[in-house]
Scaffold this active site. Structure first.
Site: not given
Ligand code: SIN
Length: 524
Positions: A21, A55, A57, A121, A236, A283, A338, A373, A379
């Site tokens: 990854g 997804q 970013g 986000e 998630h 979240r 997730h 998180r 990422l």
């Molecule tokens: C998302 O696109 O909602 C997931 C991104 C993430 O889990 O960091």
């Protein structure tokens, strides 16, 4: 236990990287650039890595009204008191420069001046999510990294599953690799870097591919390393809730809510209408709201349909294939497993508690994420800490030589995952937890053979039962508040069992006392 495998003699690259990854690829690339010989072992194609499926970013402060200090404050706020401050500071401070370097790569959506178009986000006080033009950022970033790394002559690639680490006198000196032809080969290395991802693929309803079974966590635990925070698995909030949805289930990115999507109940009422941050609440809170109001839908009907389809072309397409229109339909959602916040305890250079063994990315508990998180920080973690682990390994490699280890037979574990485990986890170790359900899980696990997945689930449920409070992703109906005395980490080590360290004490650099034999084969 497996029968005696057909052995072949392995070579001795300086560093073995397990997993491909973003964290593994970043580490491999930086190691090769530092002149080290690297072997990357991966059990699944890159397209099956969690990084590739991501997804959202990559989060990094870039806008004029933003700063690493604000990014750190947001990360700490959602981490609910369990982050390691130094790791948070290190990662968010490095983010902007690391991403700026990637501007020419074509990975990110840019404006006409060549600057990143930033999304928002949940939990972020600013727009700071760098994303791919089609919204599938993991695919763009991991694919690009893979291309750049793959042709490197210092890196060898081996498809296969690492089934056990090789230890000698308390040090990890290589790994047993089961290759697709059925052979099991000892691969020796002066240093081994785990970058295998987490374990959220063990749940039935998950955004992870089923391969994400916690391999690296078990390998480290088996080799005597300390694991931490296993009770914290992030759900998630918006995963497509269709009965036929496979594994991984389709994630509906948080960026949709950043773009203005609402979460509504059957009557169209916004379920987070009263929350000050609305749909962009952290979240863990959104997951609980979605779980308590089921059935819940994402609605973008109030937004311009052309703009919606333009901004999220890949997701629009994925939904269209399932008979849904992203801009016009109520999209049914529910929380899905997730991300694994817990993992192999490391410092911010990826050093574990066992010499020769390093861990980076989701497999590691570096202290970046705490109990919950912040979206799109993972990422970033892979990119930043992947480079840091490479620098630290390169430094350590100057002082170490690959050991000559006699190839001895070692009993290898059976890796089967019990067929019913995923549904059991969905029922018992989910967004809301109760002692009765967790005890039922413990009971059920006690009847299973001790395969790696079962062992990890036992550790998770012990930690979840022990932590008699609610914090971040660990929410108990019988103790629905955080308790100050639980501000700290539950740790596990094979010889020592489970124990608690308050505050940031778990991160103090020290070795866990070495047991007499790390595993039975060592005595041979
Ligand atoms: C998302 O696109 O909602 C997931 C991104 C993430 O889990 O960091």
């Amino acid at each position: 236990m497996a029968q005696e495998p057909p052995h072949r003699e392995g070579g001795a690259p300086e560093v073995l990287v397990i997993g491909q990854g973003v964290a593994g690829l970043s580490a491999a690339r930086a190691l090769a650039e530092r002149g080290l010989k690297v072997r990357v072992v991966a059990k699944a194609p890159v397209e099956r890595s969690n990084s590739y499926l991501a997804q959202g970013g990559v989060a990094a402060a870039f806008a004029a009204d933003d700063s690493p200090a604000l990014h750190a404050a947001d990360t700490l706020a959602v981490g609910r008191g369990l982050n390691r401050r130094q790791t948070v500071k290190t990662v968010v401070a490095a983010g902007p420069a690391v991403l700026r370097e990637l501007l020419p790569s074509g990975v990110f959506a840019l404006d006409s001046r060549g600057l990143p178009l930033l999304d928002r986000e949940a939990g972020h006080s600013r727009a700071r999510i760098w994303h791919a033009p089609d919204g599938y950022t993991g695919r763009a970033l991991t694919g690009w990294l893979w291309q750049t790394v793959h042709s490197h002559t210092a890196i060898e690639w081996e498809p296969g599953r690492v089934v056990r680490l090789i230890t000698r006198h308390g040090r990890v000196v290589g790994a047993w690799v089961a290759t697709p032809d059925g052979a099991v080969t000892p691969r020796l290395a002066a240093h081994v870097v785990l970058a295998t991802g987490g374990l959220a693929g063990l749940w039935r309803f998950t955004t992870n591919p089923p391969e994400t079974q916690g391999d690296g966590l078990w390998l480290a635990y088996d080799a005597g390393a300390v694991l931490a925070d296993l009770e914290f698995v992030q759900f998630h909030p918006t995963v497509l809730a269709q009965p036929q949805e496979g594994r991984p289930a389709l994630l509906l990115t948080e960026a949709l809510r950043g773009f203005g999507a609402h979460l509504v109940d059957r009557s169209g009422r916004r379920i987070l209408g009263d929350h000050p941050a609305g749909e962009l609440a952290p979240r863990d809170e959104v997951a609980r709201a979605v779980a308590s109001h089921a059935p819940v839908y994402l609605s973008l009907r109030h937004l311009d349909p052309d703009a919606v389809h333009r901004h999220f072309p890949a997701l629009s397409q994925a939904l269209a294939e399932r008979g849904l229109d992203l801009a016009r339909d109520y999209i049914p959602v529910r929380p899905g497993a997730h991300f694994t916040m817990g993992g192999v305890l490391t410092d911010s250079d990826g050093r574990t508690t066992v010499p020769g063994l390093w861990a980076v990315g989701e497999v590691a508990m570096s202290g970046l994420h705490g109990a919950n998180r912040l979206a799109s920080n993972s990422l970033l973690e892979g990119l930043v800490l992947g480079r840091r682990v490479a620098a630290a390994v390169a430094e350590a490699a100057r002082a170490s030589r690959p050991e000559r280890v006699p190839t001895v037979y070692e009993p290898l574990p059976a890796w089967e995952v019990p067929a019913e485990l995923g549904e059991l986890l969905d029922r018992t170790l989910s967004v809301f937890r109760t002692p009765t359900e967790m005890q039922a899980l413990r009971q059920a696990l006690s009847r299973e053979a001790s395969t790696p997945a079962v062992v990890l689930c036992r550790l998770m449920v012990e930690a979840a039962l022990a932590r008699t409070e609610s914090r971040g992703s660990h929410w108990r109906r019988d103790a629905a508040e955080p308790r100050p005395e639980w501000r700290g980490h539950l740790l596990h080590q094979r010889e020592r069992g489970m124990w608690f360290e308050p505050g940031e004490a778990a991160f103090a650099r020290r070795r866990v006392p070495r047991p007499a034999h790390l595993h039975p084969a060592e005595g041979i």
